[in-house]
Design a protein around this motif. Structure first.
Motif, PDB file in Angstrom:
ATOM      1  N   ILE B  71       0.815  -1.208   0.000  1.00 12.57           N
ATOM      2  CA  ILE B  71       0.000   0.000   0.000  1.00 12.57           C
ATOM      3  C   ILE B  71       0.852   1.262   0.000  1.00 12.57           C
ATOM      4  CG2 ILE B  71      -1.994  -1.087   1.095  1.00 12.57           C
ATOM      5  CD1 ILE B  71      -1.098  -0.045   3.748  1.00 12.57           C
ATOM      6  N   ALA B  72       2.127   1.148   0.390  1.00 14.66           N
ATOM      7  CA  ALA B  72       2.998   2.324   0.452  1.00 14.66           C
ATOM      8  C   ALA B  72       3.514   2.664  -0.940  1.00 14.66           C
ATOM      9  CB  ALA B  72       4.166   2.085   1.401  1.00 14.66           C
ATOM     10  N   SER B  77      -2.312   2.831  -3.687  1.00 16.98           N
ATOM     11  CA  SER B  77      -3.256   3.478  -2.771  1.00 16.98           C
ATOM     12  C   SER B  77      -4.343   4.208  -3.557  1.00 16.98           C
ATOM     13  CB  SER B  77      -2.528   4.391  -1.781  1.00 16.98           C
ATOM     14  OG  SER B  77      -1.789   5.365  -2.445  1.00 16.98           O
ATOM     15  N   GLN B  98      -1.888  -6.982   1.902  1.00 20.05           N
ATOM     16  CA  GLN B  98      -0.641  -6.779   1.159  1.00 20.05           C
ATOM     17  C   GLN B  98       0.097  -8.110   1.016  1.00 20.05           C
ATOM     18  OE1 GLN B  98       1.625  -3.046   2.286  1.00 20.05           O
ATOM     19  NE2 GLN B  98       0.662  -3.417   4.248  1.00 20.05           N
TER      20      GLN B  98
END
Lengths: 341, 341
Positions: B71-72, B77, B98
């Motif tokens: 997600i980073a 995102s 994830q």
């Protein structure tokens, strides 16, 4: 002396064994009166749980829910990675939800997670959450909840936060030592715990260095930096003051990058005209023009610790009286954006 | 003519009504042979589902699972925000996991989500996934799955991707038109769909402009840009070639920011010495030094469309024969990092 079992307690109290079992481990599914009845009888009869049976508890889902404002923020994505690293080792699944700063979504996600029988919740409050009933009710029923970063004063449980006061104090002091005197503070809505703590650190640092706190240098951003128009208007208003700031200290990731973008567009020279320090866990702050001085939170460690505390609540529900608030030190990464005048 | 009901079919075939009901909506819980039996008999008897009963189907969980590498990453995102925006309007919950580029985690998350009875899955493959059995088995059982971004050729279902070939072609052509001739390409492991598509666009653009494709200018990064040491070694190796590149085109978010960091550390002047264009959905590419020319994917729209296609599969399981692969146009944001020599 013969050992007393859950079956014996159930028989004596005219309850099902599953109700007794749940009452003994303080499940939120059992009403408080029944729990009291069961635990008192168990104590009286010197009931000792069978450790093998304990590990076979059937009703654990081995999953926990995480509700955070948004994942597109390095602090929260690193926090989640910390949570997941502990969870994965212990065989727990982590189910992630975003509130998008909406109270309604936070409530809906909470209800959904509980209906799916998660064993516990890790929460960072949305910026619009002022009513905490949805969490208070669950905690009364015994559902373990640990709060992170944006935490409520009104609820007693484990909390994991950054030392926001110290982080802010250090950043403000750094700007003062770089020769700045009119230091503005950009921050989020006032009812978030992180806002008041960071504001307090900023204010104390000014006062300790003989600079009067001046409310006109503090700007609250309802959208926390996510609304470009609001960012532009707020920073322009500061720069149009009769005595514009010679430094800006911003209290969130979005405000830090948003502020740098506005200053660039407005042709304000950083750091010559305005020095800049901001809270952010961005991995690319050193690539910015100029490289940005940042206050960094140990997000990974905070996530790991929050998960450890939640596991403790899940696995030892009886010992819920000593709640901790763990505050983690932030670090100041000094780069060009805050160089001396 | 009298209307035939699920009850009638169940009686005729000696099955329970719930089995018939599930078979008729192609549930993955029912085995293929039973499904065939039921649907053939239903067709023969001209069975028509009761539209009111349809909307009352009890076994929908109204939740879908999303498994993405991490997600980073702004692309993922934003993709999730697109998925959630459609899901929220339709009353579906989105459960996010994830894989952290791990095949084992991808498999474990898939099994967990299925055990929790999600109605469907949205998947972007981990970079280490080469065996697709965990998805193929579920699809055989009728579980709706839509793939996004990193998609498998071997599985027939809806897919949502960026037009990676065109995006790469355009970026490479832009560098050629800026006067560059020795254009290096930094990319991820070769077995990802996005890697081969982006590599093909890069190669075709070179060849269309009379520049020979040269394998020594292509570097594959096993960690996709996440390992600083690997980034540094790979880019140093390029810069130490007898004829070092005069431009770099990087194929992922992490490689783009990672490359800029290495070039800054190595005191390579961008764009004077090496021009740089990279795939990234970062919101701060214009704050970089120099501002970075980017290939941007319409991640939000891709997420929305993936969710729409998944809903179509969930709500109309019979119509699963016309699978679409929707390719979304990327856009090139030209900034200083790729200015002419």
């Amino acid at each position: 002396m013969e050992t007393i079992t859950i079956k014996d307690i159930a028989k004596a109290l005219h309850l099902s064994t599953s109700t007794v079992s749940r009452a003994l481990r303080n499940s939120y599914e059992i009403n408080p009166e029944t729990k009291r009845l069961v635990t008192e009888y168990a104590q009286k009869m010197q009931y000792r749980p069978n450790p093998i049976a304990l590990s076979l508890r059937e009703s654990r889902s081995k999953s926990i829910g995480v509700i955070i404002p948004e994942i597109a923020n390095n602090f929260f994505s690193q926090l989640i990675n910390g949570i997941e690293s502990v969870a994965y080792d212990l065989g727990y699944y982590v189910v992630i939800f975003q509130s998008h700063e909406s109270y309604e979504r936070e409530v809906a996600h909470t209800n959904f997670l509980v209906s799916r029988k998660v064993d516990g919740l890790l929460i960072s409050l949305s910026s619009l959450t002022t009513n905490l009933l949805h969490f208070q009710e669950l905690m009364t029923k015994g559902l373990p909840i640990v709060f992170m970063d944006r935490v409520p004063n009104e609820i007693a449980t484990h909390k994991v936060v950054a030392d926001n006061f110290e982080g802010s104090y250090g950043a403000t002091q750094h700007l003062i030592r770089a020769g700045r005197r009119r230091i503005a503070h950009l921050t989020s809505p006032i009812y978030l715990s992180i806002t008041t703590e960071r504001l307090a650190g900023y204010r104390k640092a000014l006062e300790d260095h003989g600079i009067a706190f001046d409310e006109k240098y503090v700007r609250y951003f309802a959208h926390g930096g996510k609304d470009e128009g609001e960012n532009r208007d707020g920073i322009r208003a500061l720069m149009q003051l009769p005595e514009p700031p010679d430094a800006i200290f911003s209290a969130s990731d979005r405000l830090s990058t948003g502020c740098l973008a506005v200053l660039q567009n407005e042709k304000v020279k950083v750091p010559e005209q305005v020095a800049l320090v901001g809270f952010t866990n961005s991995g690319v702050a050193d690539l910015f023009n100029p490289p940005l001085t940042t206050v960094v939170q140990p997000a990974m460690e905070m996530g790991q610790q929050a998960m450890n505390l939640l596991i403790r609540l899940i696995e030892h529900p009886q010992a819920q009286n000593n709640f901790e608030t763990m505050a983690f030190k932030t670090s100041l990464n000094v780069r060009e954006s805050s160089a001396g005048a």
